[in-house]
Design a protein around this motif. Structure first.
Motif, PDB file in Angstrom:
ATOM      1  N   ALA A 153       0.810  -1.215   0.000  1.00 48.58           N
ATOM      2  CA  ALA A 153       0.000   0.000   0.000  1.00 48.58           C
ATOM      3  C   ALA A 153       0.847   1.270   0.000  1.00 48.58           C
ATOM      4  N   SER A 154       2.106   1.173   0.383  1.00 47.08           N
ATOM      5  CA  SER A 154       2.977   2.351   0.442  1.00 47.08           C
ATOM      6  C   SER A 154       3.593   2.698  -0.909  1.00 47.08           C
ATOM      7  N   ARG A 155       3.420   1.808  -1.890  1.00 45.65           N
ATOM      8  CA  ARG A 155       4.029   2.045  -3.196  1.00 45.65           C
ATOM      9  C   ARG A 155       3.533   3.350  -3.816  1.00 45.65           C
ATOM     10  N   GLY A 156       2.206   3.509  -3.878  1.00 47.74           N
ATOM     11  CA  GLY A 156       1.636   4.697  -4.508  1.00 47.74           C
ATOM     12  C   GLY A 156       1.994   5.968  -3.768  1.00 47.74           C
ATOM     13  N   VAL A 157       2.026   5.894  -2.447  1.00 48.35           N
ATOM     14  CA  VAL A 157       2.363   7.073  -1.645  1.00 48.35           C
ATOM     15  C   VAL A 157       3.812   7.481  -1.897  1.00 48.35           C
ATOM     16  N   PHE A 158       4.708   6.495  -1.912  1.00 49.08           N
ATOM     17  CA  PHE A 158       6.113   6.762  -2.196  1.00 49.08           C
ATOM     18  C   PHE A 158       6.271   7.424  -3.563  1.00 49.08           C
ATOM     19  N   THR A 159       5.556   6.919  -4.552  1.00 47.03           N
ATOM     20  CA  THR A 159       5.641   7.475  -5.903  1.00 47.03           C
ATOM     21  C   THR A 159       5.119   8.905  -5.944  1.00 47.03           C
ATOM     22  N   THR A 160       4.024   9.156  -5.239  1.00 44.77           N
ATOM     23  CA  THR A 160       3.446  10.500  -5.217  1.00 44.77           C
ATOM     24  C   THR A 160       4.435  11.524  -4.685  1.00 44.77           C
ATOM     25  N   TYR A 161       5.048  11.225  -3.550  1.00 47.64           N
ATOM     26  CA  TYR A 161       6.005  12.161  -2.970  1.00 47.64           C
ATOM     27  C   TYR A 161       7.247  12.306  -3.845  1.00 47.64           C
ATOM     28  N   ALA A 162       7.685  11.225  -4.471  1.00 49.78           N
ATOM     29  CA  ALA A 162       8.844  11.300  -5.356  1.00 49.78           C
ATOM     30  C   ALA A 162       8.557  12.218  -6.538  1.00 49.78           C
TER      31      ALA A 162
END
Length: 212
Positions: A153-162
């Motif tokens: 579930a953290s994949r999308g969040v990590f991508t958003t911030y990147a």
């Protein structure tokens, strides 16, 4: 993404063309204020102090708008804040470099603070559109959760911030190149980014209302 790039390019613009002052990143202004005070450069220190005060007032105005006390008279405060900011930035593009820089940096800090105070979320994620330190911290935290703890579930969040960090860096670069090429008129680029962002917000809200 557009909003982040617009705010980042603004700091490049004011730093290069408007007296070495940051319009949005008040941490930089606090640092320069302290450094100038330590060297006895009171005038230079005040050049950084006035945008800080304008930013604080702008955040207070945004808090008032979010309180709901003006909803009877002013619907969609974020839209009006972004429109005001775009108009102010467009007008500043006509102000020559010979005008004292405080007449430019103070209103920029004020209107930007209102926008930042009203828009600090991407979906359910909190973020800061005028700086990148907090976004970097969150990217690393969610990246650790994704790649070390294997939390999908953290994949999308990590991508958003990147992506937001990349947009901030790109905005700084674009703002610096545009300012060196067009001098004081380069602020029209940020005004254009804001206008497009506002149009997208209005379009998205109308699309959602029509689908209900």
């Amino acid at each position: 993404m557009l909003l982040t790039a617009a705010n980042a390019s603004l700091d490049s613009y004011t730093y290069i063309a408007r007296g070495g002052v940051f319009a949005n990143v008040q941490t930089g202004n606090v640092i320069f204020f302290g450094l100038n005070m330590s060297q006895g450069k009171l005038h230079d220190a005040l050049d950084h102090a006035w945008p800080i005060l304008a930013f604080l007032v702008g955040i207070a105005v945004a808090s008032y708008l979010k309180s709901g006390r003006v909803h009877r008279y002013l619907t969609h405060p974020l839209r009006w804040a972004m429109l005001l900011q775009a108009i102010v930035l467009a007008a500043i593009g006509f102000v020559p470099a010979t005008v004292p820089h405080n007449f430019v940096t103070v209103p920029i800090s004020f209107v930007t603070a209102i926008q930042i105070g009203l828009f600090r979320n991407v979906g359910d994620l909190s973020y800061f559109p005028a700086a990148t330190t907090g976004n970097m911290m969150r990217m690393v935290e969610f990246g650790y959760d994704r790649f070390v703890n294997k939390t999908e579930a953290s994949r999308g969040v990590f991508t958003t911030y990147a992506v937001l960090i990349l947009c901030f860096a790109t905005g700084v670069l674009i703002g610096a190149l545009a300012t060196r090429a067009w001098c004081v008129h380069a602020i029209w680029l940020s005004a254009g980014f804001l206008a497009i962002t506002l149009a997208l917000i209005i379009f998205d809200e109308r699309r959602k209302s029509n689908s209900v």
